[in-house]
Enzyme design. Structure first.
Site, mmCIF file in Angstrom:
data_model
loop_
_atom_site.group_PDB
_atom_site.id
_atom_site.type_symbol
_atom_site.label_atom_id
_atom_site.label_comp_id
_atom_site.label_asym_id
_atom_site.label_seq_id
_atom_site.Cartn_x
_atom_site.Cartn_y
_atom_site.Cartn_z
ATOM 1 N N ARG A 42 8.559 106.000 11.827
ATOM 2 C CA ARG A 42 8.933 104.677 12.358
ATOM 3 C C ARG A 42 7.770 103.685 12.349
ATOM 4 O O ARG A 42 7.974 102.486 12.287
ATOM 5 C CB ARG A 42 9.523 104.802 13.753
ATOM 6 C CG ARG A 42 8.542 105.211 14.807
ATOM 7 C CD ARG A 42 9.196 105.186 16.165
ATOM 8 N NE ARG A 42 8.559 106.170 17.013
ATOM 9 C CZ ARG A 42 8.650 106.174 18.338
ATOM 10 N NH1 ARG A 42 9.375 105.258 18.937
ATOM 11 N NH2 ARG A 42 8.047 107.084 19.045
ATOM 12 N N GLY A 278 2.544 112.932 32.535
ATOM 13 C CA GLY A 278 3.311 113.793 31.638
ATOM 14 C C GLY A 278 4.014 113.007 30.555
ATOM 15 O O GLY A 278 3.880 111.778 30.463
ATOM 16 N N ARG A 279 4.739 113.728 29.701
ATOM 17 C CA ARG A 279 5.448 113.096 28.579
ATOM 18 C C ARG A 279 6.883 113.611 28.520
ATOM 19 O O ARG A 279 7.172 114.710 28.986
ATOM 20 C CB ARG A 279 4.720 113.391 27.253
ATOM 21 C CG ARG A 279 3.302 112.819 27.203
ATOM 22 C CD ARG A 279 2.640 113.077 25.848
ATOM 23 N NE ARG A 279 3.304 112.388 24.765
ATOM 24 C CZ ARG A 279 3.061 111.130 24.394
ATOM 25 N NH1 ARG A 279 2.137 110.412 25.017
ATOM 26 N NH2 ARG A 279 3.715 110.591 23.397
ATOM 27 N N HIS A 451 -27.540 134.509 18.204
ATOM 28 C CA HIS A 451 -28.328 134.134 19.385
ATOM 29 C C HIS A 451 -29.291 133.023 19.003
ATOM 30 O O HIS A 451 -29.896 133.096 17.933
ATOM 31 C CB HIS A 451 -29.111 135.344 19.880
ATOM 32 C CG HIS A 451 -30.013 135.031 21.029
ATOM 33 N ND1 HIS A 451 -29.545 134.881 22.321
ATOM 34 C CD2 HIS A 451 -31.357 134.798 21.077
ATOM 35 C CE1 HIS A 451 -30.565 134.597 23.117
ATOM 36 N NE2 HIS A 451 -31.681 134.536 22.391
HETATM 37 P P1 NAD Z 1 0.037 116.703 32.249
HETATM 38 O O1 NAD Z 1 1.318 117.364 32.521
HETATM 39 O O2 NAD Z 1 -1.072 117.444 31.601
HETATM 40 O O3 NAD Z 1 -0.572 116.126 33.619
HETATM 41 C C1 NAD Z 1 0.144 115.268 34.459
HETATM 42 C C2 NAD Z 1 -0.406 115.438 35.859
HETATM 43 O O4 NAD Z 1 0.178 114.455 36.680
HETATM 44 C C3 NAD Z 1 -0.093 116.793 36.478
HETATM 45 O O5 NAD Z 1 -1.267 117.321 37.014
HETATM 46 C C4 NAD Z 1 0.942 116.449 37.556
HETATM 47 O O6 NAD Z 1 0.861 117.317 38.662
HETATM 48 C C5 NAD Z 1 0.544 115.042 37.913
HETATM 49 N N1 NAD Z 1 1.619 114.209 38.453
HETATM 50 C C6 NAD Z 1 2.916 114.187 38.088
HETATM 51 N N2 NAD Z 1 3.570 113.217 38.766
HETATM 52 C C7 NAD Z 1 2.658 112.622 39.569
HETATM 53 C C8 NAD Z 1 2.702 111.553 40.499
HETATM 54 N N3 NAD Z 1 3.838 110.890 40.737
HETATM 55 N N4 NAD Z 1 1.565 111.204 41.150
HETATM 56 C C9 NAD Z 1 0.400 111.873 40.910
HETATM 57 N N5 NAD Z 1 0.301 112.882 40.036
HETATM 58 C C10 NAD Z 1 1.406 113.253 39.371
HETATM 59 O O7 NAD Z 1 0.412 115.375 31.456
HETATM 60 P P2 NAD Z 1 -0.505 114.305 30.718
HETATM 61 O O8 NAD Z 1 -1.916 114.451 31.142
HETATM 62 O O9 NAD Z 1 0.193 113.010 30.927
HETATM 63 O O10 NAD Z 1 -0.374 114.766 29.230
HETATM 64 C C11 NAD Z 1 0.897 114.730 28.589
HETATM 65 C C12 NAD Z 1 1.000 115.774 27.514
HETATM 66 O O11 NAD Z 1 0.101 115.524 26.468
HETATM 67 C C13 NAD Z 1 0.718 117.175 28.027
HETATM 68 O O12 NAD Z 1 1.679 118.046 27.475
HETATM 69 C C14 NAD Z 1 -0.633 117.485 27.490
HETATM 70 O O13 NAD Z 1 -0.802 118.869 27.246
HETATM 71 C C15 NAD Z 1 -0.672 116.666 26.201
HETATM 72 N N6 NAD Z 1 -2.047 116.296 25.925
HETATM 73 C C16 NAD Z 1 -2.900 117.246 25.487
HETATM 74 C C17 NAD Z 1 -4.217 116.932 25.270
HETATM 75 C C18 NAD Z 1 -5.157 117.989 24.793
HETATM 76 O O14 NAD Z 1 -4.712 118.990 24.266
HETATM 77 N N7 NAD Z 1 -6.439 117.824 24.991
HETATM 78 C C19 NAD Z 1 -4.688 115.666 25.515
HETATM 79 C C20 NAD Z 1 -3.811 114.733 25.973
HETATM 80 C C21 NAD Z 1 -2.478 115.060 26.177
#
Ligand code: NAD
Length: 476
Positions: A42, A278-279, A451
């Site tokens: 897209r 989250g996503r 090492h």
């Molecule tokens: P996440 O699920 O990792 O973290 C979201 C956090 O927000 C959680 O700790 C949750 O408890 C908290 N939360 C949820 N609702 C809330 C609220 N109302 N108030 C306060 N806290 C709240 O999600 P993300 O960090 O948004 O990442 C999204 C996705 O993208 C994940 O699946 C992640 O694994 C992926 N991602 C991965 C990487 C990596 O591999 N390095 C980097 C970025 C994103």
């Protein structure tokens, strides 16, 4: 008379919907297996969220953060640099240069394989066709024998938040680096929230983090999080755990945020707020019902081990099929789907999908976590090697790291491992290979690690299980 919108017709043996890491991998693998492939994306470039507004630009900015911090912290060791001057436009164009190199590389790889790329929003119109609407209004009907859905996910929105205010950001906005807010609140102490906190802290923002659960990065064992938590607690203004944001109100001077939680204030004003909670999968955005594909109420499409949906000739991969939403999972699923569609007997049977938070220090884990082992009643031996006893960790001035390994009681087979420390994201790959190969603690301990490296710490942790460690003293 004006010309109406143009329309085209294309035929594909395999169509791939979505050009992120999962989608382009599936398309390239299918083409390499002799299939005639159409890839629909897209946005006007390939690479998806990961390359354009996710993994890659964030890693470039995290590298910048690391350079700033290392220069700053080296003052204690006798070398002092002057305070960094930040030219945000230049940083932004450097970051965009990194993604553009990869975008161009993907376009070239598609061309070399004779994969036809159609840019535009694709939606199913039947079980054998997808309508693509391009930005200029051109409609392309792609008729296919088999399809692979790789449409990814989008950031979760909290309905009551004022998203039309540009001071409220999601991860895409935050990576845009429009400005450096003086006071930045990060809602969500997960991976995205903490990675962006690292970047903006290095740029000079005062950071506060609010997390709903009792721990940042809740999916990871607490002992691996503690060294990260201790460091950022000193750097950031606030980390409020077990706290909820109750409201965000736009005011002339900033966003007024209301909180409910044990240590948080009732409300506080911030220049910007980044929401990273989250996503959500994009399964509802593609008219899947036109093809008879089952999509659940959240937007996930379920698949079997061969990545097939309920419609036999339509496959799905990546974020849209479930957690964890990680590019490296999507890539492997993409290969499986392409191979099965090309008539091969492939299946997704990885023993683990590693997780990495590219924070400072990095946190990485794979296999069984200690929390999971306890919940599932699995008996294990555990060793945690402190990086304070690693010559390499000391020589880079970062002794807070830990490498932990869990092995099956009796057999010594590796069940899980995790690391916190510099380059943990690179180091975890060895543990993943050990798990996939069915290695035990002795195999890992007897493997000669160079090492002095941080990689030795996994060998040392394994030696702690075997009882052969000499680098630290263990009471017998
Ligand atoms: P996440 O699920 O990792 O973290 C979201 C956090 O927000 C959680 O700790 C949750 O408890 C908290 N939360 C949820 N609702 C809330 C609220 N109302 N108030 C306060 N806290 C709240 O999600 P993300 O960090 O948004 O990442 C999204 C996705 O993208 C994940 O699946 C992640 O694994 C992926 N991602 C991965 C990487 C990596 O591999 N390095 C980097 C970025 C994103």
């Amino acid at each position: 008379m004006t010309d109406g919108p143009k329309s085209n017709e294309l035929k594909a043996e395999i169509v791939v919907l979505g050009g992120g890491p999962g989608g382009y991998t599936a398309a390239f693998r299918a083409a390499d297996l002799g299939k005639q492939v159409v890839l629909i994306e897209r946005y006007p470039v390939l690479g998806g969220v990961c390359l354009n507004v996710g993994c890659i630009p964030s890693k470039a900015l995290l590298h910048m953060a690391q350079v700033i911090h290392e220069a700053e912290e080296f003052g204690d060791n006798g070398i002092t640099f002057s305070k960094p001057k930040i030219d945000l436009d230049k940083v932004r164009s450097w970051k965009m240069g990194v993604t553009k190199t990869l975008n161009d590389g993907l376009a070239a790889l598609a061309k070399q394989r004779k994969v036809t790329v159609v840019y535009g929003m694709g939606k199913f119109s039947s079980a054998n066709s997808i309508q693509v609407e391009s930005n200029d209004g051109t409609m392309t009907a792609v008729h296919f024998d088999q399809a692979i859905i790789a449409v990814g996910s989008h950031p979760t929105k909290i309905p009551t938040f004022p998203y039309d205010d540009s001071r409220l950001m999601d991860s895409t906005d935050a990576l845009d680096l429009k400005n450096i807010p003086k006071k930045l609140l990060i809602v969500g102490g997960g991976i995205i929230g903490l990675e962006m906190a690292t970047v903006y802290h290095a740029l000079g923002s005062e950071i506060s983090v609010v997390e709903l659960m009792d721990q940042i990065i809740p999916g990871c064992d607490k002992d691996l999080i503690t060294p990260l938590f201790r460091r950022i607690k000193k750097q950031y203004k606030n980390i409020w755990l077990e706290t909820k944001v109750t409201s965000i109100k736009p005011e002339a001077k900033g966003l007024k945020v209301g909180f409910e939680g044990k240590d948080a204030p009732e409300s506080e004003l911030f220049d910007s707020v980044l929401v990273a909670v989250g996503r959500q999968p994009n399964g509802k955005a593609i008219n899947a019902e036109q093809a008879g594909i089952a999509v659940d109420e959240r937007g996930f499409i379920s698949v079997d081990k061969q990545q097939r949906t309920n419609i036999k000739h339509i496959f799905a991969i990546g974020d849209v099929v479930g957690n964890p939403m990680l590019a490296h999972k999507a890539v492997h699923e993409g290969k499986v789907a392409a191979e099965v569609a090309a008539g091969h007997k492939s299946a997704f049977d990885a023993l683990t999908i590693p997780s990495v938070a590219y924070t400072d220090p990095e946190v990485a884990w794979m296999g069984l976590t200690e929390n999971q082992a306890k919940q599932q009643g699995i008996e294990y031996d555990k060793a945690a090697f402190p990086w304070a006893a690693s010559g390499r960790a000391l020589s880079i001035g970062r002794k807070e790291g830990v490498t932990k390994i869990l092995c099956e009681k009796g057999t010594g087979r590796i069940l899980g491992a995790g690391m916190v420390g510099t380059n943990a994201g690179e180091l975890i790959a060895e543990a993943v290979l050990a798990l996939e190969m069915g290695a035990d603690a002795e195999d890992i301990g007897l493997t000669i690690h160079p090492h002095p490296t941080l990689s030795e710490t996994l060998g040392f942790a394994a030696e702690m299980i075997s009882g052969t460690i000499t680098d630290i003293y263990m009471k017998r």
